[in-house]
Design a protein around this motif. Structure first.
Motif, PDB file in Angstrom:
ATOM      1  N   LYS A  60       0.823  -1.207   0.000  1.00 13.34           N
ATOM      2  CA  LYS A  60       0.000   0.000   0.000  1.00 13.34           C
ATOM      3  C   LYS A  60       0.860   1.262   0.000  1.00 13.34           C
ATOM      4  N   GLU A  64       0.581   4.308  -2.686  1.00 16.89           N
ATOM      5  CA  GLU A  64       0.353   5.671  -2.196  1.00 16.89           C
ATOM      6  C   GLU A  64       1.451   6.609  -2.677  1.00 16.89           C
ATOM      7  N   TYR A 174      -4.973  -5.887   6.179  1.00 16.91           N
ATOM      8  CA  TYR A 174      -4.270  -4.689   6.642  1.00 16.91           C
ATOM      9  C   TYR A 174      -4.845  -4.200   7.967  1.00 16.91           C
ATOM     10  N   THR A 218       4.153  -1.376   8.104  1.00 14.78           N
ATOM     11  CA  THR A 218       3.734  -2.042   6.862  1.00 14.78           C
ATOM     12  C   THR A 218       4.109  -3.514   6.831  1.00 14.78           C
TER      13      THR A 218
END
Length: 253
Positions: A60, A64, A174, A218
């Motif tokens: 992600k 981003e 997530y 992450t």
């Protein structure tokens, strides 16, 4: 131009192999993301994005960063994703990212590499990791040839399971799993600060010479796998499991 994000070295190795074959430059996304560097990049016409697979999509934080960063000169993009077993239906979301950047989507290649996600799985021992890496060689070469010929990658598998994992499971994974709460450092910690430097999210701070994790993780596994004294554990899940660093695979540079 080749962009690369890598937690414990698998993607970095693949990116370097592609760079050597194409005589291209590799841009280290770990450093750019850590520095919050979203300055414009003159990419040239061909872009290759090399990343690991996180929850059956590209990380992600990479997507981003892509959304925030302007590229000039880019026309085509290939995605190369390594994984321990499968990338799911990541190609669907990569195509969408390409469209957002107004680029021609040239496909997604899956490269199976040694598992590093010790928060959930066992990383292989050196002998097994070498075998997995050797087995990945034809797929790396095939990806290179497609890029050299400016051809699209073959369409990857896309069944119901793949669509489920990359679709509804990804955001749930997530939300429920990708947290730093279980990271802890034992008395074996020397306070060297390598985990702080390795974290691409700036999520670790040293307090009284011990790492403390924040809420912006992450799960790249860099902190736990690169700790020189193996002082970091992820709850009880990582206890006794081998740490994984691609660079430590004997005979592989």
């Amino acid at each position: 131009m080749i962009f690369c994000f890598s937690g414990t070295g698998n993607s970095r190795y693949i990116a370097q192999r592609i760079a050597e074959a194409l005589q291209k430059t590799v841009i280290d996304l770990n450093a750019r993301i850590k520095d919050n560097d979203t300055t414009t990049v003159d990419t040239g016409s061909d872009v290759i994005m090399v990343t690991p697979t996180y929850a059956w999509r590209i990380p992600k934080i990479v997507s981003e960063w892509m959304a925030k960063t302007k590229w000039t000169g880019a026309k085509r993009i290939w995605f190369v994703m390594d994984c321990g077993s499968e990338i799911g239906n990541a190609a669907k979301y990569n195509r969408s990212l390409a469209e957002q950047k107004q680029l021609h989507y040239m496909g997604t290649a899956q490269i199976i590499m040694p598992e590093n996600y010790i928060a959930m799985f066992n990383a292989p021992q050196v002998d097994e990791a070498q075998q997995i890496t050797a087995k990945a060689e034809p797929d790396i070469q095939a990806a290179i040839k497609c890029i050299q010929k400016k051809q699209e990658f073959p369409v990857p598998r896309n069944n119901l399971y793949d669509r489920l994992m990359s679709g509804p499971v990804n955001p749930i994974f997530y939300k429920m799993i990708v947290k730093a709460d279980d990271f802890k450092a034992s008395e074996a910690c020397t306070g060297c600060g390598l985990c702080v430097r390795k974290c691409p999210m700036n999520n670790i701070q040293l307090r009284e010479k011990k790492p403390v994790w924040g809420k912006n993780c992450t799960h790249c596994m860099a902190c736990i796998c690169y700790c020189p004294t193996e002082a970091i554990e992820y709850g009880k899940k990582s206890v006794g499991r081998p740490r994984y660093q691609f660079e430590k695979l004997t005979g592989v540079k």
